[in-house]
Design an enzyme around this catalytic site. Structure first.
Site, short mmCIF file in Angstrom:
data_model
loop_
_atom_site.label_atom_id
_atom_site.label_comp_id
_atom_site.label_asym_id
_atom_site.label_seq_id
_atom_site.Cartn_x
_atom_site.Cartn_y
_atom_site.Cartn_z
N LEU A 61 0.86 -1.17 0.00
CA LEU A 61 0.00 0.00 0.00
C LEU A 61 0.89 1.23 0.00
CD1 LEU A 61 -2.68 -0.88 2.74
CD2 LEU A 61 -2.93 -1.10 0.26
N ASP A 62 0.41 2.33 -0.58
CA ASP A 62 1.12 3.60 -0.48
C ASP A 62 1.31 3.96 0.98
OD1 ASP A 62 1.02 3.82 -3.21
OD2 ASP A 62 -0.66 5.23 -3.24
N ARG A 63 2.35 4.73 1.25
CA ARG A 63 2.59 5.19 2.62
C ARG A 63 1.35 5.85 3.21
NH1 ARG A 63 7.18 8.09 5.25
NH2 ARG A 63 8.31 8.09 3.28
N ARG A 164 -6.08 6.52 -6.78
CA ARG A 164 -5.85 7.96 -6.71
C ARG A 164 -5.79 8.58 -8.10
NH1 ARG A 164 -0.75 8.07 -2.67
NH2 ARG A 164 -0.85 10.30 -3.13
#
Length: 254
Positions: A61-63, A164
């Protein structure tokens, strides 16, 4: 199990001898990478201080994104889970807050490049269902009121920052997205609602156990920040709203 003295233990959603499901906090990078730069706290390091034995991240997952992360206890299990991901038989569902009111449900089919914007584009498909809406009497620019929506989002592919980038492409950027979002709406949520994060959460994940083939339906409940925001906006928590209908047919595990 010995968690590091300086960091809170990571919430474990599921554990057996073969795999773990971890509830990743927002703003925690998965591991060292040139994409995230230098940091002193990474999910994999914190997990290794908490749990003995081999640990291998299965996906990422993205930060800025919170929610479910799969971790294998051996290379063989990691490979088996990776095959499920490649075959798209793992069903991932996210919760997100976006600017505007998208249609009640829909699909974004728009090829995306990798990390490099000028790289080759690959097929990317994201489906959504709208769960709730709100209109806030706060002026931004020439508009005296602002509209936002709570969405359940299901990516059918797993491209870099797919959710996103897709919602930015259709002019419904996610709130708190500092790379693809809208600064004026991010500021509104910070100043008026006390929300300082990307509102994207890996909420549910369904897959077959790689050893005995039973169906695992994993769930990462919304944290206190999310619940406070839902209450401020008059939204029932999706964790408690039994009336939410399942998203229409998608790539469920076979």
């Amino acid at each position: 199990m010995n968690a590091g003295a300086d960091e809170a233990p990571l919430p474990i959603l599921y554990a057996d001898a073969h795999l773990l499901a971890i509830d990743k906090p927002a703003a925690l990078a998965m591991h060292r990478s040139r994409l995230v730069g230098s940091d002193e706290d990474y999910l994999i390091d914190r997990l290794r201080a908490q749990i003995d034995g081999p640990l291998q991240l299965v996906h990422r997952l993205d930060r800025a994104t919170s929610g479910i992360v799969l971790v294998a206890r051996s290379p063989d299990i990691a490979a088996a889970l990776g095959r499920q991901l490649m075959a798209r038989t793992v069903r991932k569902r996210y919760l997100a807050v976006c600017r505007g009111w998208p249609e009640a449900s829909g699909q974004i089919d728009y090829p995306l490049p990798g990390v490099r914007e000028n790289g080759p584009r690959k097929p990317a498909v994201t489906r959504w269902r709208r769960l709730a809406t709100v209109e806030l009497p706060i002026a931004v620019g020439r508009y005296p009121q602002q509209r936002y929506a709570l969405l359940e989002v299901e990516p059918e592919t797993g491209r870099y920052r797919q959710i996103r980038r897709h919602f930015s492409h259709v002019h419904h950027p996610l709130i708190g997205d500092t790379s693809h979002g809208r600064g004026e709406h991010n500021r509104l949520f910070r100043q008026h609602l006390g929300s300082h994060r990307l509102l994207l959460h890996a909420w549910r994940l369904s897959l077959h156990h790689p050893v005995d083939d039973r169906l695992l339906d994993l769930h990462a409940p919304l944290d206190a920040d999310w619940l406070r925001l839902c209450a401020r906006l008059g939204w029932a928590s999706p964790d408690e709203a039994e009336a939410w209908m399942p998203m229409p047919a998608g790539p469920t595990p076979q």
